[in-house]
Design an enzyme around this catalytic site. Structure first.
Site, PDB file in Angstrom:
ATOM      1  N   LYS A 215     -35.554  48.177  28.842  1.00 31.47           N
ATOM      2  CA  LYS A 215     -34.446  47.561  29.283  1.00 31.47           C
ATOM      3  C   LYS A 215     -34.409  47.635  30.748  1.00 31.47           C
ATOM      4  O   LYS A 215     -33.390  46.561  31.175  1.00 31.47           O
ATOM      5  CB  LYS A 215     -33.929  49.430  28.987  1.00 31.47           C
ATOM      6  CG  LYS A 215     -32.437  49.424  29.212  1.00 31.47           C
ATOM      7  CD  LYS A 215     -31.298  48.565  28.381  1.00 31.47           C
ATOM      8  CE  LYS A 215     -29.987  48.446  29.320  1.00 31.47           C
ATOM      9  NZ  LYS A 215     -28.745  47.937  28.599  1.00 31.47           N
ATOM     10  N   CYS A 269     -24.550  48.247  34.630  1.00 31.81           N
ATOM     11  CA  CYS A 269     -25.303  47.669  33.948  1.00 31.81           C
ATOM     12  C   CYS A 269     -26.875  46.209  35.150  1.00 31.81           C
ATOM     13  O   CYS A 269     -27.329  47.271  35.677  1.00 31.81           O
ATOM     14  CB  CYS A 269     -25.421  46.866  32.818  1.00 31.81           C
ATOM     15  SG  CYS A 269     -24.838  48.166  32.259  1.00 31.81           S
TER      16      CYS A 269
HETATM   17  N1  SAJ Z   1     -22.558  36.967  35.838  1.00 32.92           N
HETATM   18  C1  SAJ Z   1     -22.155  36.034  36.607  1.00 32.92           C
HETATM   19  N2  SAJ Z   1     -22.574  34.676  35.987  1.00 32.92           N
HETATM   20  C2  SAJ Z   1     -23.003  34.241  35.106  1.00 32.92           C
HETATM   21  C3  SAJ Z   1     -23.122  35.585  34.300  1.00 32.92           C
HETATM   22  C4  SAJ Z   1     -22.454  37.021  34.556  1.00 32.92           C
HETATM   23  O1  SAJ Z   1     -21.516  36.336  37.945  1.00 32.92           O
HETATM   24  O2  SAJ Z   1     -23.306  33.652  34.361  1.00 32.92           O
HETATM   25  C5  SAJ Z   1     -21.762  38.187  36.169  1.00 32.92           C
HETATM   26  C6  SAJ Z   1     -20.832  39.175  35.439  1.00 32.92           C
HETATM   27  O3  SAJ Z   1     -19.266  38.825  36.283  1.00 32.92           O
HETATM   28  C7  SAJ Z   1     -20.518  40.647  36.019  1.00 32.92           C
HETATM   29  C8  SAJ Z   1     -22.594  40.665  36.604  1.00 32.92           C
HETATM   30  O4  SAJ Z   1     -22.820  39.219  36.285  1.00 32.92           O
HETATM   31  O5  SAJ Z   1     -20.545  40.765  37.279  1.00 32.92           O
HETATM   32  C9  SAJ Z   1     -22.994  41.315  34.726  1.00 32.92           C
HETATM   33  O6  SAJ Z   1     -22.005  40.644  33.530  1.00 32.92           O
HETATM   34  P1  SAJ Z   1     -23.451  40.080  32.579  1.00 32.92           P
HETATM   35  O7  SAJ Z   1     -21.992  39.578  31.315  1.00 32.92           O
HETATM   36  O8  SAJ Z   1     -24.454  39.210  32.479  1.00 32.92           O
HETATM   37  O9  SAJ Z   1     -23.799  41.768  31.860  1.00 32.92           O
HETATM   38  P2  SAJ Z   1     -22.826  42.659  31.561  1.00 32.92           P
HETATM   39  O10 SAJ Z   1     -23.441  44.152  32.938  1.00 32.92           O
HETATM   40  O11 SAJ Z   1     -22.236  42.681  31.431  1.00 32.92           O
HETATM   41  O12 SAJ Z   1     -23.950  42.987  29.929  1.00 32.92           O
HETATM   42  C10 SAJ Z   1     -25.923  43.442  30.659  1.00 32.92           C
HETATM   43  C11 SAJ Z   1     -25.667  42.569  29.476  1.00 32.92           C
HETATM   44  N3  SAJ Z   1     -27.861  42.540  29.317  1.00 32.92           N
HETATM   45  C12 SAJ Z   1     -27.821  41.391  29.619  1.00 32.92           C
HETATM   46  O13 SAJ Z   1     -27.450  40.252  28.907  1.00 32.92           O
HETATM   47  C13 SAJ Z   1     -29.594  41.576  30.411  1.00 32.92           C
HETATM   48  C14 SAJ Z   1     -26.292  43.234  28.147  1.00 32.92           C
HETATM   49  O14 SAJ Z   1     -27.207  43.187  26.313  1.00 32.92           O
HETATM   50  C15 SAJ Z   1     -26.712  44.957  28.258  1.00 32.92           C
HETATM   51  O15 SAJ Z   1     -26.807  46.096  27.563  1.00 32.92           O
HETATM   52  C16 SAJ Z   1     -25.735  45.582  29.351  1.00 32.92           C
HETATM   53  O16 SAJ Z   1     -25.472  44.538  30.999  1.00 32.92           O
HETATM   54  C17 SAJ Z   1     -25.674  47.165  29.505  1.00 32.92           C
HETATM   55  O17 SAJ Z   1     -25.481  48.083  29.141  1.00 32.92           O
HETATM   56  O18 SAJ Z   1     -27.521  47.781  29.967  1.00 32.92           O
END
Ligand code: SAJ
Length: 449
Positions: A215, A269
């Protein structure tokens, strides 16, 4: 193993969808939360969080007669812990002068303690909260064994990480592969049997500490990749390159997938979990630590960009040179406070950090968050609606790529605001359209308007 009754501890973003999904799949579920307001909200048929489809799912769960909520536990066949693991507020770790955040495990500890009086032979306990590696064996197991029962012998104990993406939780909960780590192979098998009640993805059995590491590795990989994207944006600005175009072109390579830069990395996360590795072994995690520094400093980079946007305008208007103080007294409309697009979660949001930093520089910021219009944010002035936010603004700053912001029509907007400066940190607005409408549009990762 057959499960008739399940207790889910923690009815937040993970616990509530998970509890309701079990309930609609025929398991009798008692959802337990220490917050009586949440329990009351659910008992009245309402929900306290925004997630597409969740309202319907919870009402189906209640109608099925399989779901109820309470502040008190009961005996059950299985207990599932889905409580938060935030940081300690007033304590940091330190290694070679570098400070790092520490996990606050009080919620996991007290949820586990609450299970002890109800634990019976043959029960299964699953920890789902993202936790520092070895939490299941070093923290949860000894607490549960205070019952006089032995983990792996008298009851089963597992760690199973949730991996669902906020915004798509209900689908991913069912379809994603599930890792179930047991303190013994039999425990892992019991966990497997529990999740077969609704999981359609593969369910893979392993040991508890591997499941914990899996994780944290996932979210750490994402964080490091996001740091890279944000660093590329900074580099592109310095080199006179449009980072968005460069990323698109680089991503044509079959083995490259660069993520999108933005105002920072938030949520509960990706911006949190890497610290669990740093805490576990600060001497081994310099890259992970550095990525956290880059992503945490991205809101500062955005503020510098805002200052430059005003400075450019000031230079045109009055020939002023000093960048410092250039946003003092300026009115800025901040669009979006959530940590990412189309969710209502403001936790660890880089957008709120940008607002705080702008205020420190003396700017007057009005924030508009359509997914949480009634949010009370410490020290942030929340606008009543979009119009209220932009009406008297000198600049419009886009911080979250909510669908409704992407669709904004610059021509219509122009008549509703005094602002002529627009700053897009998420590559949502078409430069030509906005310039044509009369705005000077600045974009993160592009050093000219
Ligand atoms: N973000 C960017 N650029 C991107 C993608 C995301 O700046 O191209 C930012 C988002 O705006 C946000 C942060 O990154 O601030 C995180 O967003 P995210 O969509 O990457 O992830 P979370 O936190 O919503 O969900 C993550 C997911 N983990 C992965 O993709 C490895 C999800 O599958 C997990 O279940 C979740 O964390 C968790 O609960 O741990």
């Amino acid at each position: 193993m057959n499960f008739r009754k399940l207790c889910v501890l923690g009815l937040g973003y993970i616990g509530l969808p998970t509890a309701s999904t079990f309930a609609v799949n025929g398991i009798q579920v008692l959802g337990v939360d220490i917050n009586p307001d949440i329990v009351e909200t659910l008992q009245n048929g309402n929900i306290h969080i925004h997630e597409p489809g969740l309202r319907d799912l919870v009402s189906h769960a209640i109608q099925s007669g399989n779901f109820s909520a309470s502040t008190q536990l009961e005996e059950a066949d299985a207990f599932l812990i889905a409580v938060p693991t935030p940081f300690k507020e007033h304590k940091l770790g330190e290694h070679n002068g570098q400070k790092y955040k520490l996990a606050d495990m009080r919620a996991v500890t007290s949820a586990t303690e609450a299970i002890v009086p109800f634990l019976r032979k043959g029960n299964l306990v699953v920890l789902e909260s993202t936790s520092p590696p070895r939490t299941t064996v070093d923290l949860v197991k000894p607490i549960l064994e205070r019952s006089g029962l032995k983990a792996g012998v008298d009851f089963h104990l597992c760690y199973s990480p949730e991996r669902v993406l906020p915004g798509q939780i209900l689908r991913e909960l069912v379809e994603n592969a599930r890792v179930v780590g047991g303190v013994t192979p039999e425990s892992a098998r019991a966990g497997h049997d529990l999740y077969t009640n609704f999981v359609k993805g593969k369910i893979i059995e392993t040991d508890a500490t591997t499941a914990e590491m899996v994780k944290i590795m996932e979210n750490t990989t994402r964080d490091v990749n996001l740091a890279l994207a944000n660093e590329f944006a900074r580099l592109a600005e310095k080199l006179g390159v449009n980072v968005w175009e460069a990323i698109n072109l680089a991503n044509l390579h079959p083995r490259i997938n660069i993520l999108n830069p933005g105002p920072g990395v938030g949520g509960h996360c990706v911006s949190v979990d890497p610290w669990f590795f740093v805490e576990a072994a600060p001497e081994l995690t310099s890259l992970i630590y550095q990525a956290r520094q880059v992503n945490d400093s991205q809101p500062h980079f955005v503020v510098e960009k805002v200052k430059r946007a005003f400075h450019t305008q000031a230079a045109v208007v009055s020939g002023e040179n000093a960048v410092k103080g250039v946003i003092y007294g300026k009115k800025i409309a901040a669009l979006g406070l959530a940590y990412k697009p189309d969710v209502d979660d403001l936790r660890e949001s880089p957008a709120t950090e940008v607002v705080h930093l702008l205020q420190k520089e003396g700017a007057h910021v009005k924030a508009w968050e359509p997914f949480k219009p009634d949010a009370r944010m410490n020290g942030i002035y929340m606008a009543a609606d979009l119009h209220d936010a932009i009406r008297d603004a000198d600049a419009v700053l886009l911080l979250v790529k909510h669908s409704e912001f992407v669709k904004l029509n610059p021509q219509q907007l122009l008549s509703q605001t005094k602002a002529r400066i627009a700053l897009d940190t998420v590559n949502a607005w078409n430069i030509d359209e906005w310039q044509k409408a009369g705005f000077i549009l600045h974009r993160l990762g592009v050093n000219k308007s």
